[in-house]
Design an enzyme around this catalytic site. Structure first.
Site, PDB file in Angstrom:
ATOM      1  N   GLN A  28     -48.704  53.426  27.921  1.00  0.00           N
ATOM      2  CA  GLN A  28     -48.969  52.092  27.220  1.00  0.00           C
ATOM      3  C   GLN A  28     -48.080  51.731  25.417  1.00  0.00           C
ATOM      4  O   GLN A  28     -47.394  50.936  25.749  1.00  0.00           O
ATOM      5  CB  GLN A  28     -50.331  52.327  26.395  1.00  0.00           C
ATOM      6  N   HIS A 108     -59.229  51.897  24.963  1.00  0.00           N
ATOM      7  CA  HIS A 108     -60.095  52.617  26.188  1.00  0.00           C
ATOM      8  C   HIS A 108     -60.932  52.871  24.732  1.00  0.00           C
ATOM      9  O   HIS A 108     -61.424  53.294  23.630  1.00  0.00           O
ATOM     10  CB  HIS A 108     -59.791  54.142  26.697  1.00  0.00           C
ATOM     11  N   GLU A 231     -52.396  54.103  55.413  1.00  0.00           N
ATOM     12  CA  GLU A 231     -52.255  52.858  55.152  1.00  0.00           C
ATOM     13  C   GLU A 231     -53.098  51.960  54.510  1.00  0.00           C
ATOM     14  O   GLU A 231     -53.126  50.915  54.407  1.00  0.00           O
ATOM     15  CB  GLU A 231     -52.427  52.161  56.705  1.00  0.00           C
TER      16      GLU A 231
END
Length: 332
Positions: A28, A108, A231
Site C-alpha cells: 500500500q 485499517h 476451479e
C-alpha cells in the site's frame, strides 16, 4: 445508506501546502506515495534506518527519512505498516513528533478501535482504505482509473478532517471509482469478520473439507485438488464480475441445480449461528485481545498453525500440479 463521493465532491486544494508522510513503503505504501506525488502532493516517506525499501523509494524519486523525522516534517501522517507493529512505532517514533492539529491517517481501523494507538484529543484522525491491493491501487491510477476507497473520521478538532480525508482518497485515485463514507468501527468489524468467516477462514476450511472428503473416499488427490481448489478461481471470478446471477448463467444447468439443492446443507443454520458468534467476538474485542496476546508471546499458536497447514496434502499436491499449469504464475 452512506453517501458515495467522487472527484467532483473532493477538493485537492485542502492538501496543497501540506506535506504528507507515508510511514512504510510496502504494497500500500508505494501505491499511496506515488499516486499522491503524481497528483501534485508533497510527499515524504518514513522508514526505519537500514530498511531495504529506503533505496527503492529514493529510486522512485521520493524523499525518504526516518519515521520520526518524516512525522515531524509532515502535516498528514499515513501509517501503512502492519497492524501489530503500529503501537510500538506510534509510541516511539510518531507520537513524540505530533503537534496539535496534525492529521493521523490509517488504512485499517484495528489499532484505533481497540485502543492500541491512542492519539491526543487535539490530533485529527481519519481513515482512507482502498478496497484493493497496492499494485491494483497503483495500476488503476496509472491507467486513469481508480480503486474504490472507504473514508472515515474518528477525531476532528480542526473541523476539516473529512475534507482532508476525501482529498487524500481522491489523490490516490479513489474519487474516480467512488469513496464510501464509513466509521472506524464498521470498517474494522466488517473487515475482520469477512476475513475470518468467509474469505480466509471460511473458504480455506470449505476447500479442505471437500478435498479431504474426496481423498478419504478413495479418489485421487489430484482429482480432488482440481475439483475443490483449482476451479474456485473460475467461480469467484465469475461472481466478482457479475454477481451470483452471472456465475449461475455461466455454469452448466447441472451445476446450477446442484448449487440450489446442496448449498444450504453445507452452510447450515448451525454455521450461521457460529458466524454470529464470530461477529460477537469481534465486536466485544475478544478476537483483538487474543491476537494482541498472541503477538506479545512471540506467536506460538500462529506459527505452529502456519507450519501444520503448510504440510496438508492439498498443499503438497498443489505444488506439483501448479507446475503443469503455465498460465498460473506460481508463487511457491
Amino acid at each position: 445508506m452512506s453517501k458515495m463521493y467522487y472527484d467532483v465532491d473532493c477538493n485537492l486544494d485542502v492538501l496543497k501546502g501540506k506535506k504528507v508522510a507515508i510511514i512504510g513503503y510496502g504494497s500500500q505504501g508505494h501505491a499511496h506515495a506515488l499516486n499522491l506525488k503524481e497528483s501534485g502532493i508533497d510527499v515524504i516517506i518514513g522508514l526505519y534506518e537500514g530498511s531495504k525499501s529506503w533505496k527503492i523509494a529514493e529510486e522512485a524519486g521520493l524523499t525518504v527519512d526516518t519515521a520520526a523525522k518524516a512525522t515531524k516534517a509532515a502535516d498528514v501522517i499515513m501509517i501503512l505498516v502492519n497492524d501489530e507493529k503500529q503501537p510500538k512505532l506510534f509510541k516511539e517514533e510518531i507520537e513524540p513528533n505530533l503537534a496539535p492539529g496534525k492529521y493521523l491517517a490509517f488504512a485499517h481501523g484495528f489499532n484505533i478501535l481497540y485502543n492500541q494507538v491512542a492519539p491526543a484529543a487535539d490530533i485529527n484522525i481519519f481513515m482512507c482504505a482502498p478496497k484493493g491491493p497496492g499494485h491494483i491501487v497503483r495500476r488503476m491510477y496509472q491507467e486513469g482509473k481508480g480503486t474504490p476507497c472507504l473514508v472515515a473520521v474518528q477525531q476532528d478538532p480542526s473541523g476539516d478532517a473529512m475534507a482532508v480525508g476525501l482529498a487524500y482518497a481522491a489523490a490516490i485515485g479513489g474519487g474516480r471509482a467512488g469513496i464510501l463514507e464509513t466509521t472506524f468501527k464498521e470498517e474494522t468489524e466488517t473487515d475482520l469478520f469477512g476475513e475470518q468467516a468467509v474469505l480466509c477462514g471460511g473458504v480455506t476450511e470449505l476447500i479442505k473439507a471437500g478435498f479431504d472428503t474426496l481423498v478419504e473416499a478413495g479418489y485421487q488427490p489430484e482429482s480432488a485438488y482440481f475439483e475443490c481448489l483449482n476451479e474456485m478461481k473460475l467461480i469467484v471470478d465469475l461472481i466478482a464480475e457479475g454477481g451470483f446471477s452471472q456465475m449461475r448463467y455461466s455454469i452448466s444447468d447441472t451445476a446450477e441445480y446442484g448449487d440450489y439443492r446442496v448449498g444450504k446443507r453445507i452452510i447450515t443454520d448451525e454455521t450461521r449461528k457460529e458466524m454470529k458468534k464470530v461477529l460477537t467476538e469481534i465486536q466485544e474485542g475478544t478476537f483483538a485481545k487474543e491476537w494482541l496476546q498472541e503477538n506479545s508471546v512471540n506467536r506460538p499458536y500462529f506459527l505452529a498453525k502456519r507450519r501444520i497447514e503448510s504440510e496438508h496434502l492439498i498443499e503438497t499436491v498443489g505444488k506439483k500440479l501448479r507446475k503443469m499449469m503455465p498460465w498460473i504464475k506460481a508463487k511457491e
